[in-house]
Write an enzyme that holds these catalytic residues in place. Sequence first.
Site, PDB file in Angstrom:
ATOM      1  N   TYR A 129       0.823  -1.210   0.000  1.00  0.00           N
ATOM      2  CA  TYR A 129       0.000   0.000   0.000  1.00  0.00           C
ATOM      3  C   TYR A 129       0.857   1.261   0.000  1.00  0.00           C
ATOM      4  O   TYR A 129       0.331   2.369   0.083  1.00  0.00           O
ATOM      5  CB  TYR A 129      -0.924   0.032   1.226  1.00  0.00           C
ATOM      6  N   LYS A 195       4.347 -14.257   5.471  1.00  0.00           N
ATOM      7  CA  LYS A 195       4.640 -15.259   4.440  1.00  0.00           C
ATOM      8  C   LYS A 195       6.168 -15.234   4.259  1.00  0.00           C
ATOM      9  O   LYS A 195       6.689 -15.074   3.141  1.00  0.00           O
ATOM     10  CB  LYS A 195       3.885 -14.883   3.145  1.00  0.00           C
ATOM     11  N   ASP A 228      -1.475 -18.226   4.664  1.00  0.00           N
ATOM     12  CA  ASP A 228      -2.446 -19.163   4.067  1.00  0.00           C
ATOM     13  C   ASP A 228      -2.970 -20.140   5.112  1.00  0.00           C
ATOM     14  O   ASP A 228      -4.172 -20.394   5.221  1.00  0.00           O
ATOM     15  CB  ASP A 228      -1.865 -19.884   2.836  1.00  0.00           C
ATOM     16  N   ASP A 252      -5.590  -6.479   5.893  1.00  0.00           N
ATOM     17  CA  ASP A 252      -6.776  -6.069   5.142  1.00  0.00           C
ATOM     18  C   ASP A 252      -7.635  -7.297   4.834  1.00  0.00           C
ATOM     19  O   ASP A 252      -8.841  -7.335   5.079  1.00  0.00           O
ATOM     20  CB  ASP A 252      -6.300  -5.398   3.840  1.00  0.00           C
TER      21      ASP A 252
END
Length: 365
Positions: A129, A195, A228, A252
């Site tokens: 972002y 991640k 995930d 988000d």
Amino acid sequence: MIRGRHLHTVTLIPGDGIGPEVIEAARRCVEATGVSIRWEIVEAGEKVFERVGDPLPEEVLNSIRRNRVALKGPITTPVGGGFRSVNVALRKSLDLYANVRPCKLYPGAKTRYSEVDLVVIRENTEDLYAGIEFRLGASDTQELIEILRKKGGNLRSDSGISLKLISRTASKRIVRFAFEYARKRGRKKVTAVHKANIMKFSDGVFLEAAKEVAREYPDIEFEDRIVDNMCMQLVQKPEVYDVLVCPNLYGDILSDLCAGLVGGLGITPSMNVGEGIAVFEPVHGSAPKYAGMNKANPTAAILCGALMLEHLGEEKAATKLENAVARVIAEGKDVTYDLKKDPNDPSAVGTSQMADAVIEAMQEF
Ligand code: NAD
């Protein structure tokens, strides 16, 4: 925090789409608690953009800087082209680095779960972002393209590129915020989401910073999860989790997932926090298809009002308002379409009628 019985001044931004309706509902509910608030109303978003060519005029930022507290409706962001996100610009301009999104299950809400009480804490200023994006071929990107080519990877000449920036400074700041939040509210565990197995540099920095900060808080359990796996775990056993701390993008996505666990976007409030400054806004967007229809659920906006009252040091009023919302949802009568078992149930009420029910329920607390 400002304590005691005095007049608070709060910036009010009605926003776009369903924003003005849900924010008006929240304003009425906050006023019905008896706390004295002077609202300074300023406009941001689509309509101001059409009028003055700027969706976030300086007077909006100045009003928030002056009052230190704002209640804000959702603002439309054009997809693809058009003006950049006002929400992202607001967070960046005021350095509202922490986005706090409580996802609490209120009995009666439409959900298949029985126990969810999560808080997603999202870093608000970095990650994908940061807004550093370009298309290959732009003349000023040649140098960068050479560096990327040297790095290898599958760089096709028709690619678009968004840079993911994650700093140690911002990561430590958000994780420390999460631990302080947990400690203050007697929460037991913080889970860092990342991640880092794939993005060893960006997410790696976040994870390292999280582990380092966690050592300063031996009284609170700490663990990390790959994003995930986190999604699956949240769907299968949300009751196992407590406070989640995430870089911007995962925060988000996960906060919408968590909103889904407790009955949908109509329910979840949020606050954006910087140094001595806080902007309260529903997690949901401007839902343009429901604009002006008196149909949207005002709960998220009303709960923003409760969070705001707590922040202003008006804890009793905040609890009264939250209890009234919980009562109305539990009774399931004067609620909007999305809280009914059948969304076409003709007994569903409108935005303003649900706010009336909350105001009436408040008399009992
Ligand atoms: P959205 O949250 O506006 O709507 C998605 C769907 O969720 C709606 O169609 C509706 O079915 C449901 N919904 C949302 N709020 C509801 C409510 N209060 N009551 C009942 N149902 C509700 O998401 P979107 O359609 O992806 O985005 C619409 C616009 O809002 C976009 O321009 C987006 O950029 C913007 N947006 C703004 C913010 C913000 O201002 N903080 C946040 C998210 C999206």
